[in-house]
Scaffold this motif. Structure first.
Motif, PDB file in Angstrom:
ATOM      1  N   VAL A 604       0.865  -1.189   0.000  1.00 39.40           N
ATOM      2  CA  VAL A 604       0.000   0.000   0.000  1.00 39.40           C
ATOM      3  C   VAL A 604       0.898   1.234   0.000  1.00 39.40           C
ATOM      4  CG1 VAL A 604      -1.886   1.216   1.141  1.00 39.40           C
ATOM      5  CG2 VAL A 604      -1.696  -1.282   1.342  1.00 39.40           C
ATOM      6  N   ALA A 631      -6.052   3.879   1.533  1.00 37.95           N
ATOM      7  CA  ALA A 631      -6.438   3.016   2.645  1.00 37.95           C
ATOM      8  C   ALA A 631      -7.732   2.276   2.332  1.00 37.95           C
ATOM      9  CB  ALA A 631      -6.587   3.860   3.906  1.00 37.95           C
ATOM     10  N   ALA A 634      -6.997  -0.562   0.132  1.00 37.01           N
ATOM     11  CA  ALA A 634      -6.306  -1.626   0.863  1.00 37.01           C
ATOM     12  C   ALA A 634      -7.293  -2.473   1.662  1.00 37.01           C
ATOM     13  CB  ALA A 634      -5.264  -1.014   1.787  1.00 37.01           C
ATOM     14  N   LEU A 648       2.682  -1.245   4.521  1.00 38.75           N
ATOM     15  CA  LEU A 648       1.867  -0.030   4.473  1.00 38.75           C
ATOM     16  C   LEU A 648       2.743   1.217   4.523  1.00 38.75           C
ATOM     17  CD1 LEU A 648      -0.831  -1.019   7.153  1.00 38.75           C
ATOM     18  CD2 LEU A 648      -0.739  -1.667   4.724  1.00 38.75           C
ATOM     19  N   GLY A 657      -1.221   5.641   7.886  1.00 40.70           N
ATOM     20  CA  GLY A 657      -0.912   4.227   8.023  1.00 40.70           C
ATOM     21  C   GLY A 657      -1.175   3.672   9.406  1.00 40.70           C
ATOM     22  N   LEU A 660      -4.799   2.956   9.503  1.00 36.37           N
ATOM     23  CA  LEU A 660      -5.066   1.808   8.629  1.00 36.37           C
ATOM     24  C   LEU A 660      -4.661   0.506   9.312  1.00 36.37           C
ATOM     25  CD1 LEU A 660      -5.902   0.577   5.955  1.00 36.37           C
ATOM     26  CD2 LEU A 660      -3.628   1.116   5.044  1.00 36.37           C
TER      27      LEU A 660
END
Length: 716
Positions: A604, A631, A634, A648, A657, A660
């Motif tokens: 990601v 995100a 993902a 990530l 991140g 996420l």
């Protein structure tokens, strides 16, 4: 006969009283001269303290704290212009060498130090010193006031104010004393600084032999008869109790005191006859007036003590008038002191407020700098990441036609990455945030690995099998890499690395045959942003931070580093000395597991180039890779097919991140899913935040092939 019989005892009593009064007056005169000498001594101390305060304030100038002596010369010159009695300011180093004199142009070769005794006294004690009066190169009499100050890196300096004696002359002139009195101020060597008579002719002269004998006989302060250098006999009071060792001498003609005593006796003889004739008529009137006046003075004295305004009653008696004038003067002094105290308190409050404001601004500036450097590191590492990944892909494919170009690109990318790391490391060093993770480290292995990582450099290595130190292996490797990089950048074609140890210390020496260093450069080579002189082409490159980082890391390990060179073109030698430690107890080696091929990965990253290059490299390593740029994308990929490892980026457009990672953990509830943070934010607090967000690993861009292999290794 009755009148004579009655007058005789009164006359004898009166004569005895006159004699006693004369002795009392002489004692009062002695006390007055001693009190005046003490008061003047305190005033002299106050004048010298004022000069010391001004010099200490000058020593806090920012130009001195940055060792900018040219700017500090201008600051000192402006200060001298505001001090009418100052001839100039002299700055010397901690060895007594004159760095500049404001009486001369900046850079003018310094003459010898005048009054070496006071300078040596200051260097020995560190306390402010008022030196001896002397005549300088231009023939003007002046005395030095010296203080010790500290500049950047705790470097010690000496500030000297060269002050004319006019300041002390005016101090004497302000005293209300008879015109026949002689007042003198002498320095710690008893040379004349200021005098109420014959100042220009006598300045710098020694006291008379009789005065020297009196001071030796009476001690630190006393009273007695002495003869001036002009031959005038004086009743003299003096004190040498000044904090700076100076002396104040007050004298009055001795003949005048004796003549006054005889005059009093004659006046008494005449006055007693006249007074007997008028006493009956005048006694009642005079007594009433005296009592009323004394009561008025008593009330005024009480008012002075309580701070109330005075209401002096007029009196025809001279002594009463003098007492009244003394009370008025005391009231004026009290008022002036109260005003001065209020001004000092107001100035102190303003200074405290300004200090607090400056501290707040400095803290804000520090936070802004840290934030800027963090963003700068992130923004520089982000574009480096796809470049490094693409180079790794090219290296894995190993096309013969591009090997030369790939080596050039690899060197320049490593150079750029090292510049970014140095910039961030020096920021941590200056802010005190650089920390070590110490353990027992085989420094010989660290040196061998560092040399092996530079196959293109001509390096000769001499090291034993094992030399153990207590330290942070990554930071020690950084020290060695910086020293080797420095040797390469400055023209070394034969670098020699030697490691040896004695009973308590380890010594690492890196010698090269490069361009060498001058003595001036050796003195500052470990300061930030310092480099050897280069042409405009700057073939060597760099920011001048590597050696500054080396010194700080070595200091944190409890060691020290030094540089040596025989001069330009003679090469350089850097020596690092660290404390030796005992070898650790060997542990059984851990069994390693082979990395399984074909892992399911999710990458990601909102940087399309970085994502595509990273995916290509991971696929070349044998993994199946899916890509997401946001995100939301993902999370959708994970819902459709759960990967084994998710790598990530932190700076995503729709969700950072950290958030996420929390969403993925909440979505899957799978502890076996490995989460790897891959980001341009690489400071210690960024790593800690990643692990707090339940990441399994934190990697800083640009990631190497070894980093990616570690990220895809199985969970233990």
């Amino acid at each position: 006969m009755l009148t004579a019989i009655g007058l005789l005892p009164l006359a004898l009593l009166g004569a005895w009283n006159i004699h006693a009064a004369g002795e009392y007056k002489e004692r009062e005169q002695e006390r007055w001269m001693l009190d005046l000498a003490r008061a003047l001594s305190s005033a002299v101390d106050a004048e010298l303290d004022s000069a010391v305060t001004v010099l200490n304030s000058l020593g806090g100038a920012s130009s001195l704290q940055t060792n900018d002596l040219a700017a500090f010369y201008r600051t000192a010159s402006r200060l001298v212009a505001t001090q009418p009695d100052w001839l100039g300011v002299i700055l010397t180093d901690d060895s007594g060498k004159i760095l500049f004199r404001t009486m001369d142009d900046y850079g003018t070769p310094a003459q010898g130090v005048v009054d070496q005794r006071s300078l040596q006294q200051l260097l020995a004690s560190g306390k402010p010193v008022a030196g001896s009066i002397t005549r300088g190169p231009r023939g003007r009499a002046a005395f030095p006031v010296r203080v010790a100050v500290t500049g950047a890196n705790d470097r010690r300096y000496t500030l000297t104010a060269v002050i004319l004696p006019d300041r002390m002359v005016r101090l004497i002139a302000r005293q209300q004393v008879p015109g026949s009195a002689v007042i003198a101020v002498r320095d710690s060597t008893r040379l004349l600084v200021a005098r109420s008579q014959n100042q220009e002719r006598k300045v710098g002269g020694e006291p008379s032999p009789s005065m020297i004998a009196l001071m030796q006989r009476a001690g630190p302060e006393g009273f007695g008869n002495a003869i001036t250098t002009e031959g005038m006999p004086l009743a003299t009071g003096y004190t040498t109790r000044s904090r700076y060792g100076w002396a104040v001498i007050v004298g009055q003609p001795a003949d005048g005191l004796r003549a006054a005593a005889f005059e009093r006796m004659g006046v008494f003889g005449v006055g007693i006859v006249l007074s007997l004739l008028a006493c009956i008529a005048a006694a009642s009137l005079l007594s009433n007036r005296l009592v009323a006046t004394i009561k008025s003075l008593q009330q005024d004295a009480a008012a002075l003590g309580s701070g109330a305004p005075l209401a002096l009653a007029p009196s025809a008696i001279t002594e009463i008038q003098q007492i009244g004038h003394a009370l008025e003067q005391a009231e004026r002094q009290r008022t002036a002191q109260e005003i001065e105290r209020a001004q000092l308190l107001d100035s102190l409050n303003r200074a405290l407020s300004s200090h607090q404001t400056a501290l707040a601004e400095a803290r804000q500036a520090g936070r802004a700098k840290d934030e800027f450097l963090a963003v700068l590191g992130h923004e520089l590492r982000n574009p480096l990441s796809p470049i490094v990944t693409s180079l790794d892909l090219l290296d894995l494919r190993d096309e013969p036609s591009s090997r030369k170009e790939r080596r050039v690109m690899r060197r320049q990318v490593n150079h750029l990455r090292r510049l970014v790391d140095d910039l961030l490391d020096v920021s941590r060093i200056t802010s005190g945030k650089l920390e070590l993770e110490k353990r027992a480290v085989n420094l010989a292995d660290v040196v061998r690995h560092a040399v092996a990582a530079l196959p293109g450099q001509p390096i000769t290595l001499n090291t034993p099998d094992a030399v153990w130190v207590q330290g942070d292996d990554s930071r020690l490797a950084q020290v060695i890499n910086n020293l080797l990089s420095n040797a390469e950048r400055f023209g070394s074609s034969a670098t020699e690395v030697t490691l040896d140890a004695d009973a308590s210390q380890v010594r690492l020496t890196v010698s090269d045959n490069g361009i060498g260093m001058s003595e001036d450069l050796i003195a500052r080579v470990f300061e930030p942003f310092q480099q050897a002189p280069q042409s405009l082409a700057r073939r060597s490159g760099g920011l001048g931070l590597g050696l500054a980082i080396v010194r700080k890391i070595v200091d944190l390990h409890g060691g020290h580093v030094c540089a040596r060179s025989a001069g330009a073109g003679a090469g350089s030698q850097f020596e690092v000395v660290l404390p030796l430690c005992a070898a650790p107890v060997e542990e059984a080696p851990l069994t390693t597991l082979d990395q399984p091929a074909g892992m399911q990965l999710l990458l990601v990253d909102d940087n399309v180039d970085a994502a595509l290059a990273g995916a290509a490299l991971l696929e070349l390593l044998g993994h199946e890779v899916r890509i997401a740029h946001t995100a939301a994308e993902a999370l959708d990929q994970i819902r459709r097919k759960r990967p084994q490892v998710a790598i990530l980026d932190i700076g995503l457009p729709d969700m950072d991140g950290y958030a996420l990672a929390g969403a993925i953990r909440a979505e899957t509830g799978d502890a076996a899913l490995r989460l790897v943070a891959l980001t341009g934010y690489g400071q210690k607090e960024d790593v800690a935040r990643a692990y707090d967000a339940r990441f399994d690993l934190h990697l800083t861009k640009p990631a190497t092939v070894a980093d990616l292999q570690r990220a895809t290794a199985p969970l233990s």
